[in-house]
Design an enzyme around this catalytic site. Structure first.
Site, PDB file in Angstrom:
ATOM      1  CD  GLU A   1      -3.174  -1.181   1.950  1.00 47.32           C
ATOM      2  OE1 GLU A   1      -3.225  -0.363   2.883  1.00 47.32           O
ATOM      3  OE2 GLU A   1      -4.099  -1.964   1.684  1.00 47.32           O
TER       4      GLU A   1
ATOM      5  CD  GLU B   1      -3.748  -6.282   2.737  1.00 49.13           C
ATOM      6  OE1 GLU B   1      -4.662  -5.597   3.243  1.00 49.13           O
ATOM      7  OE2 GLU B   1      -2.536  -6.065   2.918  1.00 49.13           O
TER       8      GLU B   1
END
Ligand code: AHR
Length: 501
Positions: free
Chosen positions: A179, A302
């Site tokens: 991220e 994810e």
């Protein structure tokens, strides 16, 4: 009222093999995933295998988990791998990434060797998500050297042997960054690519050809990020593929609470889950111009539902812990069907997270372990792993919601191996059963086998420590003739495995 639906099968059309990697998992050092979840420690009164909760290991093994991502998530961004090696009693206690949320100190009792042992115990391949935010390329290269070089070769590989593992761990999958558009450094796509190239170039100089690198990709439906990443890769490398995979994370945000939702919110959650279809298509489309031969796959490392926390058995102690119901199971079934049907472009996926957290397969604490409805979906779908995907077109009622594509009320995927055919069907309609006619001109979807059904008349029901078998599948034999039908109960998930004669 019975609804009618059709599933039109075309055995000549296929997207290829459904990689087992689409059924991957994710275990981060966050809240109660490891400590008092999966890991209880060797001296615990709770039965364990080398410190891991025995009941969990025995259950997880049954899913044949192909790959496990670790140690984060965001946790990776402040993780120094050297904290997790050597005698456990001497390992440092750290305020890891999530300390700001729950003040839980990371004791490093689970480090590289313990994680490898977990993977070995359940038969999963390790996928290490390495820190690209607060460490150096050399530190990550050293971690690779520590893990993968033969003993006797270097001081680091000898250190691994001295720490109890003479055989190299053979870690193939390395995520560089997590991220990076957010917690991983608030980078621009261009900066992210430049940093990734700095790290991966240094790591590649170890000369380990089997390593598969995963470049951090976009947040959900940020397709512009993917485009800019691909453009920057082209600018830096020309036509050379920068990585094995490009990651992306997508969570469907809660509608209502995990156990308290209206009929309307049931569908709102499923509309969000179905967005995965568009996420796959649009990211791939953004990659297409720069990678027309699909040399790089999408890695959805994810995914799951992100509900309100505090609804699990720890009553809020475990950060992000949430209960799961048939609604979460339905999200899992819908998503896995989408992955199966996109197996040409999605190369890996990791449901977040394994235990006591978001969309978990397990809830655990003290003596207790409960398998959630999500676990049962993974169990029911596992015969798709490694099978050939078969084109299956759905004809069914659709629902409309502003801002979303029409939602098909039936989700399906079909696959075959030399021994069997697997059909997985999910009826999104929470009130009506669907009678699904199998239109199979070739008459291949026939024969006998087993039908497994996951359903509960109360959509809010869940598995708790007190009642761990409230939502469990039932099995019965089935025989399908040419042109036969299958009845799928309201809000029900069905898997059919037919033996090939
Ligand atoms: O899964 C929880 C967190 O969600 C992960 O640490 C992070 O990568 C994502 O934002």
């Amino acid at each position: 009222m019975h609804k009618q639906a059709e599933l039109i099968l075309n055995w000549k059309k296929s997207k290829g093999t459904i990689s087992p990697m689409l059924y991957g998992h994710f275990a981060e050092h966050i809240g109660g995933v490891f400590y008092d979840g999966i890991w209880v420690g060797e001296d615990s009164p709770v039965e364990n295998i080398h410190g891991f909760r025995k009941a969990f290991i025995e259950s997880f093994r049954k899913l044949h988990p192909p790959v496990l991502r670790w140690p984060g998530g965001c946790f990776a961004e402040t993780y120094d791998w050297r904290d997790g090696i050597g005698p456990r009693e001497k390992r440092p206690r750290r305020a890891g990434w999530w300390y700001y949320e729950d003040r839980r100190v990371e004791t490093n009792q689970v480090g590289t060797h313990e994680f490898m042992e977990l993977c070995r115990l359940v038969g999963a391949k390790p996928y290490i998500a390495a820190n690209m935010t607060t460490t150096t390329p050399l530190s990550i290269r050293n971690w690779m050297e520590y893990c993968n070089l033969p003993a006797g070769e270097t001081t680091l590989s000898d250190e691994r042997a001295a720490n109890g593992s003479p055989e190299p761990f053979g870690v193939e999958y390395w995520g560089i960054g997590n991220e990076n558009w957010g917690g991983g450094g608030h980078m621009t796509p261009e900066k992210c690519v430049q940093e990734y190239l700095r790290y991966s170039t240094v790591c590649r100089s170890l000369g380990l050809p089997e390593q598969k690198y995963i470049l951090c990709g976009a947040n959900g439906h940020d397709y512009a990020w993917t485009r800019r990443v691909m453009q920057e890769c082209r600018a830096q490398l020309g036509t050379e593929a920068p990585a094995w995979g490009l990651g992306t994370h997508y969570y469907c945000q809660t509608a209502g609470t995990p156990q308290n939702f209206t009929g309307e919110q049931w569908y709102q959650q499923l509309f969000q889950a179905d967005r995965m279809r568009e996420i796959i298509q649009n990211h791939r489309a953004a990659m297409e111009e720069f990678d027309p031969d699909c040399r790089m796959g999408l890695v959805i490392d994810e995914w799951g539902c992100w509900h309100q926390e505090g609804t699990g058995p720890s009553k809020g102690r475990n950060l992000f812990e949430q209960q799961s119901t048939m609604r979460d199971a339905m999200v899992a079934a819908l998503t896995l069907n989408l992955f199966n049907n996109s197996c040409d472009v999605v190369w890996m996926a990791n449901v977040a997270q394994l235990c006591n957290n978001l969309h978990s397969l397990y809830l655990a604490g003290g003596e207790h372990l409960a398998e959630t409805p999500n676990y049962h979906v993974f169990h029911m779908f596992q015969t798709h792993m490694g099978a050939r995907q078969i084109h299956a077109e759905v004809n069914c009622e659709t629902l409309q919601e502003d801002g979303f594509r029409p939602l098909e009320t039936l989700s399906a995927s079909v696959s075959e191996t030399a021994e069997r055919i697997t059909l997985t069907l999910a009826n999104l309609d929470r009130e009506n059963p669907q009678c699904v006619r199998l239109l199979d001109a070739d008459g291949q979807c026939t024969g006998s086998g087993t039908m497994t059904i996951l359903q509960h008349e109360d959509l809010h029901a869940c598995n708790s420590f007190e009642a761990p078998r409230t939502v469990v599948p039932v099995q019965r034999p089935i025989t399908l003739a040419k042109g036969g039908s299958v009845e799928v109960p309201p809000a029900g998930i069905v898997s059919i495995v037919l033996k090939k004669s």
